[in-house]
Design a protein around this motif. Sequence first.
Motif, PDB file in Angstrom:
ATOM      1  N   HIS A  35       0.815  -1.217   0.000  1.00 49.41           N
ATOM      2  CA  HIS A  35       0.000   0.000   0.000  1.00 49.41           C
ATOM      3  C   HIS A  35       0.851   1.271   0.000  1.00 49.41           C
ATOM      4  O   HIS A  35       0.314   2.363  -0.160  1.00 49.41           O
ATOM      5  N   MET A  36       2.153   1.126   0.148  1.00 56.69           N
ATOM      6  CA  MET A  36       3.036   2.269  -0.048  1.00 56.69           C
ATOM      7  C   MET A  36       2.837   2.878  -1.424  1.00 56.69           C
ATOM      8  O   MET A  36       3.048   4.074  -1.638  1.00 56.69           O
ATOM      9  N   TRP A  37       2.413   2.051  -2.391  1.00 47.54           N
ATOM     10  CA  TRP A  37       2.260   2.484  -3.773  1.00 47.54           C
ATOM     11  C   TRP A  37       0.866   3.041  -4.093  1.00 47.54           C
ATOM     12  O   TRP A  37       0.595   3.384  -5.251  1.00 47.54           O
ATOM     13  N   ASP A  38       0.005   3.153  -3.103  1.00 46.88           N
ATOM     14  CA  ASP A  38      -1.352   3.642  -3.356  1.00 46.88           C
ATOM     15  C   ASP A  38      -1.385   4.974  -4.118  1.00 46.88           C
ATOM     16  O   ASP A  38      -2.238   5.152  -4.996  1.00 46.88           O
ATOM     17  N   PRO A  39      -0.477   5.934  -3.817  1.00 42.53           N
ATOM     18  CA  PRO A  39      -0.552   7.217  -4.527  1.00 42.53           C
ATOM     19  C   PRO A  39      -0.358   7.119  -6.039  1.00 42.53           C
ATOM     20  O   PRO A  39      -0.785   8.014  -6.766  1.00 42.53           O
ATOM     21  N   GLN A  40       0.278   6.049  -6.512  1.00 40.32           N
ATOM     22  CA  GLN A  40       0.544   5.918  -7.948  1.00 40.32           C
ATOM     23  C   GLN A  40      -0.403   4.951  -8.668  1.00 40.32           C
ATOM     24  O   GLN A  40      -0.344   4.834  -9.890  1.00 40.32           O
ATOM     25  N   MET A  41      -1.246   4.258  -7.950  1.00 37.35           N
ATOM     26  CA  MET A  41      -1.985   3.163  -8.579  1.00 37.35           C
ATOM     27  C   MET A  41      -2.910   3.642  -9.700  1.00 37.35           C
ATOM     28  O   MET A  41      -3.008   2.983 -10.741  1.00 37.35           O
ATOM     29  N   ALA A  42      -3.576   4.772  -9.513  1.00 36.48           N
ATOM     30  CA  ALA A  42      -4.474   5.254 -10.578  1.00 36.48           C
ATOM     31  C   ALA A  42      -3.688   5.557 -11.847  1.00 36.48           C
ATOM     32  O   ALA A  42      -4.105   5.202 -12.958  1.00 36.48           O
ATOM     33  N   ALA A  43      -2.525   6.188 -11.690  1.00 35.62           N
ATOM     34  CA  ALA A  43      -1.702   6.532 -12.857  1.00 35.62           C
ATOM     35  C   ALA A  43      -1.078   5.286 -13.481  1.00 35.62           C
ATOM     36  O   ALA A  43      -1.061   5.135 -14.704  1.00 35.62           O
ATOM     37  N   PHE A  44      -0.578   4.382 -12.644  1.00 40.48           N
ATOM     38  CA  PHE A  44       0.134   3.211 -13.157  1.00 40.48           C
ATOM     39  C   PHE A  44      -0.806   2.221 -13.851  1.00 40.48           C
ATOM     40  O   PHE A  44      -0.415   1.561 -14.823  1.00 40.48           O
ATOM     41  N   THR A  45      -2.032   2.067 -13.331  1.00 36.58           N
ATOM     42  CA  THR A  45      -2.933   1.049 -13.881  1.00 36.58           C
ATOM     43  C   THR A  45      -3.672   1.534 -15.126  1.00 36.58           C
ATOM     44  O   THR A  45      -4.404   0.753 -15.743  1.00 36.58           O
TER      45      THR A  45
END
Length: 259
Positions: A35-45
Motif C-alpha cells: 500500500h506504499m504504492w497507493d498514490p501511484q496506482m491510478a496513474a500506473f494502472t
Amino acid sequence: MPVIQANGCPIDVEVSGPDNAPVLMLSSSLGTTKHMWDPQMAAFTKDHRVVRYDRRGHGRSGITEGPYSMEMLARDAIAIMDALKLDKVNWLGLSMGGMEGMWLGAKAGNRIDKLILSNTSAHYPDKTMWHTRMDTVGKAGSVAAIADMVINAWLTKDFQTAHPDVTARMKEMMIATPVEGYLGCCAAVRDMDHREILKEIKVPTLIIAGSKDPATNVAAAEFIRDSIPGAKLAVVDAAHIANVEVPEVYAKEVLGFLG
C-alpha cells in the motif's frame, strides 16, 4: 488477491490494471507494505498491468526464520512472476525494492524489460547503523522503538507538517511490521554488496533519487548510475519515500521512462 508460495513462504500479491497491458512490478521499502504504492496506482494502472506484493516478513505475507538475503528476496519476486506466468516485467523498486532490482537486473536480466531503482543504495560499508537498529528493535520487541527516527528519514519535516494524515498512515504501516520479518530484512540490507554486479545489468535502467534523502543520498544514486551502462538518473525534491512525498512528479518520471 492471490497468495503465492515463494520458496517456502506465502506471499500476498495484488494484480490490477488491464489484462493485456505491459506488466509493471512494484517492490516496496523496508517496513512498508504494497500500500506504499497507493498514490501511484491510478496513474500506473491506466496503461499497465500492475503487480505489487508484501515482501516476506511484511504485511499479509508469511514470516520465515531469518536472517534473509537479498538473493532470497529477489528469488521470491521471480517465484511470483513464475506463478503469474510472466516471462518479463518492468521492475520498479524503492529502497529494498531497488536492492532486489539490482540483483534481478544482474542475475535474471532475461526476466526484466526496463528497470527502475528508486531511493536505493548498492552497499553500506559501515554496518554500525544496521547493528544498532536491529539491536534496538530486537530488545524493544517492536518496530515502534525506531519509528520516529525512521519517519524523519522517510519524509521531510515540511511534508510531515503539511500532511499529518499521510505521515500517520506511513508510521502505522511501519509499526505494524512483524519484528521477525523486519530483522530478517534488515540483515539482508546490512549484508548486501551489489557494487560488483551492477556492471552486469544490461537492461534499460532509470535511477530515481531524492534530493533530501538522508538514507540513500544522491551520491549513492550517482554511483549506481555510473556503474550501469547507459543508466539515467532523475532527482526529485523529496526524502526517502519519494513516491509518497511527490506522487505526481514521481509517477511522471516512472511513466516517462517506461514510455
